[in-house]
Design a protein around this motif. Structure first.
Motif, PDB file in Angstrom:
ATOM      1  N   THR A 124      48.411  26.704  43.452  1.00 47.69           N
ATOM      2  CA  THR A 124      48.649  26.366  42.056  1.00 47.69           C
ATOM      3  C   THR A 124      50.015  26.832  41.588  1.00 47.69           C
ATOM      4  O   THR A 124      50.413  26.580  40.476  1.00 47.69           O
ATOM      5  CB  THR A 124      47.623  27.085  41.150  1.00 47.69           C
ATOM      6  OG1 THR A 124      47.549  28.457  41.564  1.00 47.69           O
ATOM      7  CG2 THR A 124      46.269  26.448  41.257  1.00 47.69           C
ATOM      8  N   ARG A 140      39.115  27.425  42.234  1.00 52.54           N
ATOM      9  CA  ARG A 140      40.263  28.320  42.442  1.00 52.54           C
ATOM     10  C   ARG A 140      41.333  28.086  41.389  1.00 52.54           C
ATOM     11  O   ARG A 140      41.898  29.020  40.837  1.00 52.54           O
ATOM     12  CB  ARG A 140      40.864  28.128  43.829  1.00 52.54           C
ATOM     13  CG  ARG A 140      40.058  28.781  44.939  1.00 52.54           C
ATOM     14  CD  ARG A 140      40.858  28.879  46.223  1.00 52.54           C
ATOM     15  NE  ARG A 140      41.308  27.580  46.711  1.00 52.54           N
ATOM     16  CZ  ARG A 140      40.575  26.761  47.459  1.00 52.54           C
ATOM     17  NH1 ARG A 140      39.354  27.093  47.792  1.00 52.54           N
ATOM     18  NH2 ARG A 140      41.066  25.609  47.866  1.00 52.54           N
ATOM     19  N   ASN A 172      46.103  36.241  48.814  1.00 50.47           N
ATOM     20  CA  ASN A 172      47.219  35.401  48.406  1.00 50.47           C
ATOM     21  C   ASN A 172      48.408  35.561  49.348  1.00 50.47           C
ATOM     22  O   ASN A 172      48.978  34.586  49.858  1.00 50.47           O
ATOM     23  CB  ASN A 172      47.599  35.734  46.966  1.00 50.47           C
ATOM     24  CG  ASN A 172      48.782  34.931  46.502  1.00 50.47           C
ATOM     25  OD1 ASN A 172      49.923  35.370  46.607  1.00 50.47           O
ATOM     26  ND2 ASN A 172      48.540  33.727  46.030  1.00 50.47           N
ATOM     27  N   LYS A 210      55.724  31.628  37.174  1.00 60.31           N
ATOM     28  CA  LYS A 210      54.602  30.690  37.091  1.00 60.31           C
ATOM     29  C   LYS A 210      54.950  29.321  37.638  1.00 60.31           C
ATOM     30  O   LYS A 210      56.042  28.828  37.442  1.00 60.31           O
ATOM     31  CB  LYS A 210      54.180  30.501  35.623  1.00 60.31           C
ATOM     32  CG  LYS A 210      53.385  31.649  35.068  1.00 60.31           C
ATOM     33  CD  LYS A 210      52.689  31.249  33.801  1.00 60.31           C
ATOM     34  CE  LYS A 210      53.700  31.027  32.677  1.00 60.31           C
ATOM     35  NZ  LYS A 210      52.970  30.907  31.392  1.00 60.31           N
ATOM     36  N   GLY A 250      49.675  32.104  42.252  1.00 54.24           N
ATOM     37  CA  GLY A 250      49.205  33.230  43.052  1.00 54.24           C
ATOM     38  C   GLY A 250      50.106  34.453  43.028  1.00 54.24           C
ATOM     39  O   GLY A 250      49.634  35.567  42.825  1.00 54.24           O
ATOM     40  N   GLN A 307      42.150  39.994  46.229  1.00 51.36           N
ATOM     41  CA  GLN A 307      42.800  38.773  45.736  1.00 51.36           C
ATOM     42  C   GLN A 307      44.290  38.774  46.097  1.00 51.36           C
ATOM     43  O   GLN A 307      44.832  37.768  46.561  1.00 51.36           O
ATOM     44  CB  GLN A 307      42.629  38.707  44.217  1.00 51.36           C
ATOM     45  CG  GLN A 307      43.002  37.399  43.587  1.00 51.36           C
ATOM     46  CD  GLN A 307      42.804  37.414  42.074  1.00 51.36           C
ATOM     47  OE1 GLN A 307      42.287  38.366  41.497  1.00 51.36           O
ATOM     48  NE2 GLN A 307      43.246  36.358  41.429  1.00 51.36           N
ATOM     49  N   ASP A 358      43.053  33.656  34.980  1.00 54.55           N
ATOM     50  CA  ASP A 358      43.713  34.934  35.249  1.00 54.55           C
ATOM     51  C   ASP A 358      45.050  34.998  34.516  1.00 54.55           C
ATOM     52  O   ASP A 358      45.382  36.000  33.889  1.00 54.55           O
ATOM     53  CB  ASP A 358      43.969  35.108  36.754  1.00 54.55           C
ATOM     54  CG  ASP A 358      42.735  35.644  37.466  1.00 54.55           C
ATOM     55  OD1 ASP A 358      42.743  35.684  38.703  1.00 54.55           O
ATOM     56  OD2 ASP A 358      41.778  36.024  36.766  1.00 54.55           O
ATOM     57  N   ILE A 416      50.219  36.264  39.633  1.00 56.76           N
ATOM     58  CA  ILE A 416      48.986  37.033  39.425  1.00 56.76           C
ATOM     59  C   ILE A 416      49.003  38.287  40.305  1.00 56.76           C
ATOM     60  O   ILE A 416      48.679  39.382  39.840  1.00 56.76           O
ATOM     61  CB  ILE A 416      47.750  36.162  39.727  1.00 56.76           C
ATOM     62  CG1 ILE A 416      47.666  35.016  38.705  1.00 56.76           C
ATOM     63  CG2 ILE A 416      46.486  36.986  39.681  1.00 56.76           C
ATOM     64  CD1 ILE A 416      46.584  33.992  39.001  1.00 56.76           C
ATOM     65  N   ASP A 437      42.604  30.800  38.683  1.00 57.16           N
ATOM     66  CA  ASP A 437      44.011  31.171  38.550  1.00 57.16           C
ATOM     67  C   ASP A 437      44.492  30.994  37.109  1.00 57.16           C
ATOM     68  O   ASP A 437      45.142  31.867  36.548  1.00 57.16           O
ATOM     69  CB  ASP A 437      44.890  30.316  39.471  1.00 57.16           C
ATOM     70  CG  ASP A 437      44.935  30.871  40.887  1.00 57.16           C
ATOM     71  OD1 ASP A 437      45.577  30.260  41.751  1.00 57.16           O
ATOM     72  OD2 ASP A 437      44.317  31.928  41.114  1.00 57.16           O
TER      73      ASP A 437
END
Lengths: 122, 464
Positions: free
Chosen positions: B289, B156, B227, B274, B292, B223, B163, B295, B160
């Motif tokens: 992370t 995962r 999330n 981020k 999510g 996705q 992505d 993204i 991420d």
């Protein structure tokens, strides 16, 4: 018994997948690179080829192209092993005549489902 | 770089003098010799004048050739300069292409290098858990299950990170298809309901009775839902999570509401950035992370939608996103978008041609003629003359035909004219009766636009 040919330059990965497939009743052959893969595809006439995309020298697309160009292997079912969301692979694969994709790391259920589907279709 | 005309002022003067030397002075000389010398007894005068005339002609000739040489030199210089600029531009284009290719190679190489050992480990652990190399005991099963869970967690994280790097390289591509929102939510519900149950939280889904459809990338939207819903579950201690869908004015809105800790005003602006992780998660829940939401935001926006949040500390949170409802226009934009993605990946150009039929719908005209028009347009869409298998024809409304063809800027005008002929031919019988006029617009990827709506707008703008 259905025969599956695994073409992958990672022998450990091929070993794991082989163990899984053999435990589920498939006859498994492996090839460590594209050239060997083409030879074995012609000799062994498998029901399904699991073909890695990223290989040195002859990559998965080259192998697929040559398989499709040769009458002996033009109709062999091919499933490509690729990384998630690599759309470029998907477009190129479609243009060259791939049957389906599996994304590494793949779920064993998904792997078995795909093998069952394409081996049956032959 | 000065213009030729300004540099040559000196040269022009030279030319002027040369012309004067060749024409005026010899003319004066001849005139003098013919008339003025009549009464003149000096025998040296005609000779002198002839001498001057010859000298003048020679000098003039010399100056003219010098002027010509000068000009040639300037042209050579100019050409060399242009050549140098062209070479420079060529290098820059190649460099840019090389960088783009490096970006793609980086993403796919890293992707492959990381995934391979993960795939091997995961399958190895999985084989052991399933007892294929031999049976295992309970303790071994427990240890292996923990290992497998963490291999999935690594996967995962890598997904991420990849992505995010794709998003930042402008490489996240959306594959459009017609999909029911309830199907998407069902996917998410199946994966996450057990987690909610584990925490003793309720999980409710409210969707309208009539199925709501969008034109979107199924995997990517799932996705986003996963999330948002898993966040809601993570940050809620008691109560529950509610997912509701509504439609308003061509937009589908999906709201994920929870009765959890809420988000403070200070933390709100940091949310869609981020590596931001806010607050403590309560109990069971996968460690994140911090990527999510970023993204999710990018995915929603790439679909032409928007995403936002409302929350109050201690009072729960509402995350919401909106997407355009499935419509033919969405499908059209999606198809153009897919073509854009393909062209960018394959480093090709393609052209969008837009033809619009302009006519008056005259009620006295009668249904027959209107039907004939409809049939003519349908016939046109079925005509695949000159089209490659990768080209496509689409109808937009009942007056516009759009052709997406794999031709570049150089050949586009030719194709446009050829198709204009085909359309006019196809409509000839109907056109006379209904007074149809045909206008065309054209846009070439990537010159006239890098996104589907840009190309369409560009073509509309130059409809003529």
């Amino acid at each position: 018994m259905k025969k599956v040919l695994i073409v992958d330059d990672e022998p450990e990965f091929a070993d794991m997948i082989s163990m899984r497939l053999e435990a589920n009743g498939y006859d498994v052959i492996t090839a460590g690179d594209g050239a060997e893969g083409l030879v074995k595809a012609r000799e062994e006439n498998p029901d399904l080829i699991l073909l890695d995309v990223m290989m040195p020298n002859l990559d998965g697309f080259e192998v697929l192209k040559r398989l499709r160009n040769s009458p002996a292997t033009a109709d062999t079912r091919v499933v490509m092993l690729t990384a998630r969301g690599e759309t470029k692979s998907i477009f190129r694969g479609q243009e060259l005549g791939v049957d389906d994709y599996l994304i590494k790391p793949c779920d064993s259920d998904e792997l078995l489902a795909v093998c069952q589907k394409y081996c049956r279709l032959r | 770089m000065e213009k030729l005309s300004s540099i040559s002022q000196d040269a022009r003067r030279q030319l002027g003098i040369a012309v004067a030397l060749i024409t005026v002075i010899p003319a004066l000389s001849i005139f003098y010799l013919a008339f003025a010398s009549q009464g003149n007894r000096n025998p040296a005068a005609p000779a002198l004048v002839m001498g001057i005339m010859s000298a003048s002609i020679v000098l003039g000739y010399f100056l003219v050739t010098k002027y010509r040489d000068n000009l040639e030199e300037m042209i050579e210089e100019r050409t060399a300069e242009l050549q140098a600029i062209n070479d420079q531009l060529q290098l820059e284009v190649e460099e840019r292409r090389r960088v783009e290719r490096l970006k793609d190679d980086f993403v796919s190489t890293v992707s492959h290098e990381l995934r391979t050992p993960l795939a091997i480990t995961r399958e190895g652990v999985s084989l052991l858990i399933d007892g294929i190399p031999g049976p295992i005991n309970e303790k071994q099963a427990k240890v292996l299950t923990t290992a497998k869970g963490n291999v999935d967690r690594l996967t995962r994280i890598i997904n991420d990170l990849l992505d995010i790097s794709k998003i930042e390289a402008g490489r996240m591509d959306i594959k459009h298809e017609r999909i029911g929102v309830d199907k998407l939510i069902e996917h998410a519900r199946v994966s996450l309901a057990p987690l909610a149950k584990q925490k003793g939280l309720r999980f409710e889904v409210h969707v309208p009775e009539e199925s709501v459809e969008v034109f979107a990338d199924e995997d990517r939207l799932v996705q986003v839902l996963n999330n948002l819903i898993s966040n809601a579950i993570k940050f809620t201690k008691e109560g529950g999570v509610t997912v509701s869908v509504s439609v308003d004015d061509g937009s589908m809105r999906c709201v994920i509401e929870d009765t959890g800790t809420g988000i403070s005003e200070d933390d709100m602006p940091r949310l869609f950035h981020k590596f931001v992780q806010i607050g403590r998660t309560h109990g069971a829940g996968r460690k994140g992370t911090g990527l999510g939401l970023v993204i999710a935001k990018n995915i929603v926006e790439l679909h032409g939608g928007k995403i936002w949040v409302e929350s109050e500390l201690g009072k729960g949170t509402r995350f919401a996103f909106e997407l355009p409802v499935y419509s033919e226009e969405q499908v059209l934009l999606g198809k153009i978008g897919d073509k854009v993605v393909n062209a960018r990946q394959m480093e090709r150009e393609f052209s969008l041609f837009l033809w619009e039929l302009r006519y008056e719908t005259d009620p006295t005209l009668g249904e027959a003629k209107q039907e004939a028009l409809g049939r003519a347009i349908q016939h046109l869409l079925q005509t695949r003359a000159y089209l490659r298998s990768t080209d496509s024809l689409e109808l937009r409304g009942d007056r516009q035909v759009i052709l997406l063809a794999e031709v570049g800027r150089d050949n586009a005008p030719v194709v446009m004219n050829r198709w204009r002929q085909i359309i006019e031919e196809s409509l000839r019988d109907v056109a006379a009766a209904i007074h149809i006029s045909l206008v065309c617009g054209m846009a070439v990827y990537p010159y006239d636009g890098a996104e589907s709506h840009e190309l369409l707008e560009s073509a509309e703008k130059n409809l003529a």
